[in-house]
Design an enzyme around this catalytic site. Structure first.
Site, PDB file in Angstrom:
ATOM      1  N   GLY A   1       3.006  -1.010   4.251  1.00  0.00           N
ATOM      2  CA  GLY A   1       3.033   0.421   3.935  1.00  0.00           C
ATOM      3  C   GLY A   1       4.443   0.859   3.586  1.00  0.00           C
ATOM      4  N   GLY A   2       5.113   1.509   4.532  1.00  0.00           N
ATOM      5  CA  GLY A   2       6.431   2.106   4.303  1.00  0.00           C
ATOM      6  C   GLY A   2       7.425   1.181   3.604  1.00  0.00           C
TER       7      GLY A   2
ATOM      8  CG  ASN B   1      -1.726   1.220   1.406  1.00  0.00           C
ATOM      9  OD1 ASN B   1      -1.802   2.046   0.483  1.00  0.00           O
ATOM     10  ND2 ASN B   1      -2.367   1.379   2.550  1.00  0.00           N
ATOM     11  CD1 TRP B   2       3.324   0.952  -3.010  1.00  0.00           C
ATOM     12  CD2 TRP B   2       3.635   2.315  -4.764  1.00  0.00           C
ATOM     13  NE1 TRP B   2       4.087   0.291  -3.933  1.00  0.00           N
ATOM     14  CE2 TRP B   2       4.295   1.095  -5.022  1.00  0.00           C
ATOM     15  CE3 TRP B   2       3.688   3.326  -5.726  1.00  0.00           C
ATOM     16  CZ2 TRP B   2       5.001   0.860  -6.206  1.00  0.00           C
ATOM     17  CZ3 TRP B   2       4.389   3.095  -6.898  1.00  0.00           C
ATOM     18  CH2 TRP B   2       5.039   1.875  -7.134  1.00  0.00           C
ATOM     19  CE  LYS B   3      -0.141   3.282   4.734  1.00  0.00           C
ATOM     20  NZ  LYS B   3       0.017   3.400   6.167  1.00  0.00           N
TER      21      LYS B   3
ATOM     22  CD  GLU C   1      -3.131  -2.200   7.553  1.00  0.00           C
ATOM     23  OE1 GLU C   1      -2.095  -2.468   6.940  1.00  0.00           O
ATOM     24  OE2 GLU C   1      -3.742  -1.128   7.399  1.00  0.00           O
TER      25      GLU C   1
ATOM     26  CG  HIS D   1      -5.623   2.044   5.563  1.00  0.00           C
ATOM     27  ND1 HIS D   1      -5.138   2.984   6.443  1.00  0.00           N
ATOM     28  CD2 HIS D   1      -4.613   1.153   5.364  1.00  0.00           C
ATOM     29  CE1 HIS D   1      -3.884   2.669   6.750  1.00  0.00           C
ATOM     30  NE2 HIS D   1      -3.541   1.566   6.108  1.00  0.00           N
TER      31      HIS D   1
ATOM     32  CD  GLU E   1      -2.775   5.606   6.748  1.00  0.00           C
ATOM     33  OE1 GLU E   1      -2.844   5.581   5.507  1.00  0.00           O
ATOM     34  OE2 GLU E   1      -1.824   5.090   7.376  1.00  0.00           O
TER      35      GLU E   1
END
Ligand code: 13P
Length: 258
Positions: A235-236, A9-11, A168, A96, A98
């Site tokens: 993610g990161g 997930n590159w966001k 998550e 998600h 976020e």
């Protein structure tokens, strides 16, 4: 043990050129590996067409990070599930933390998005997870149970079988504080048992339950070795080709050893 799944997930990261470079680098590093692990890249919307073009020749498939809960029409700024399907996008993350936090998405909204994705034959990757206060208060199982039941348990067994779940814990996202393998396993086993009660043993076993939250190439092996952790939502660490491929290699190692 079934094959693992690793989703990046590159966001809201990367310029167009950086995205192009990263997809090509990941594609090159995965080439010829004859992976059993399913690999999915979820870049920002603007790069999806680039991703699905590259995916034709690569060992990954493509997912979006969100979609509208509505089918089409006067909804300025939104992207529909149908549009994603037309671009050959196969997965879509929904719910998600976020989006729950910044866009106030409720379990009910997530249920609608899940329905609309399934209608367009996309695979929803539905996220759940508690915030730190809920864990400290010992409410994490209760919170996750409510999220899963309200966003997914209206589905028929057949539809449910097309859904991927990602646990998550919010306190582990982007913090460097990963859930311990025991904490992840305990929650994944709990989620699987909820599914078993509702949809039966076979469906529960077949459902992918991914872990997300500060997962990296160093800790992936131990996390993915847990019997109920079917892979990761990253993610990161999905923003660097070597790190991301390291996570995929960890998934492959676990499968080969079991
Ligand atoms: P990090 O891997 O950066 O903690 O993010 C996890 C996540 O939110 C993936 O959806």
């Amino acid at each position: 043990m079934k094959p693992k799944m690793v989703i990046g997930n590159w966001k809201m990261n990367k310029s167009f050129e950086e995205a192009d470079d990263l997809m090509i680098a990941i594609g090159e590093q995965l080439a010829g590996l004859r992976l059993e692990t399913g690999v999915v890249l979820c870049p920002p919307y603007l790069y999806l067409e680039l991703a699905t073009d590259l995916a034709q020749e690569a060992e990954f498939t493509v997912g979006a990070q969100n979609c509208s809960e509505l089918k089409n029409g006067a909804v300025t700024g939104e992207i529909s599930a149908e549009m994603l399907a037309h671009l050959d996008v196969e997965f879509c993350i929904v719910g998600h933390s976020e989006r729950r936090k910044f866009f106030h998405e409720s379990n009910q909204t997530i249920a609608k998005k899940t329905d609309i994705l399934l209608e367009s034959q996309l695979i929803p990757v539905v996220c759940c997870g508690e915030v730190i206060e809920e864990r400290k208060a010992g409410q994490h199982f209760e919170v996750v149970e409510k999220q899963i039941k309200e966003s997914l348990f209206h589905l028929s067994k057949e539809d449910f079988e097309s859904v991927v779940i990602a646990y998550e814990p919010v306190w582990a996202i982007g913090t460097g504080e990963t859930a311990t393998p025991e904490q992840a396993e305990e929650m994944h086993a709990f989620i699987r048992q909820l599914i078993e009660k509702k949809y039966g043993t076979e469906t529960a076993y077949a459902t992918y339950i991914l872990y997300g939250g500060s997962c990296n190439a160093q800790n992936a092996l131990e996390l993915f070795s847990q019997p109920n952790v079917d892979g990761g939502l990253i993610g990161g660490a999905s923003l660097k080709a070597e790190e991301f491929v390291g996570i995929i290699e960890a998934a492959e190692t676990v499968i080969k050893e079991n």
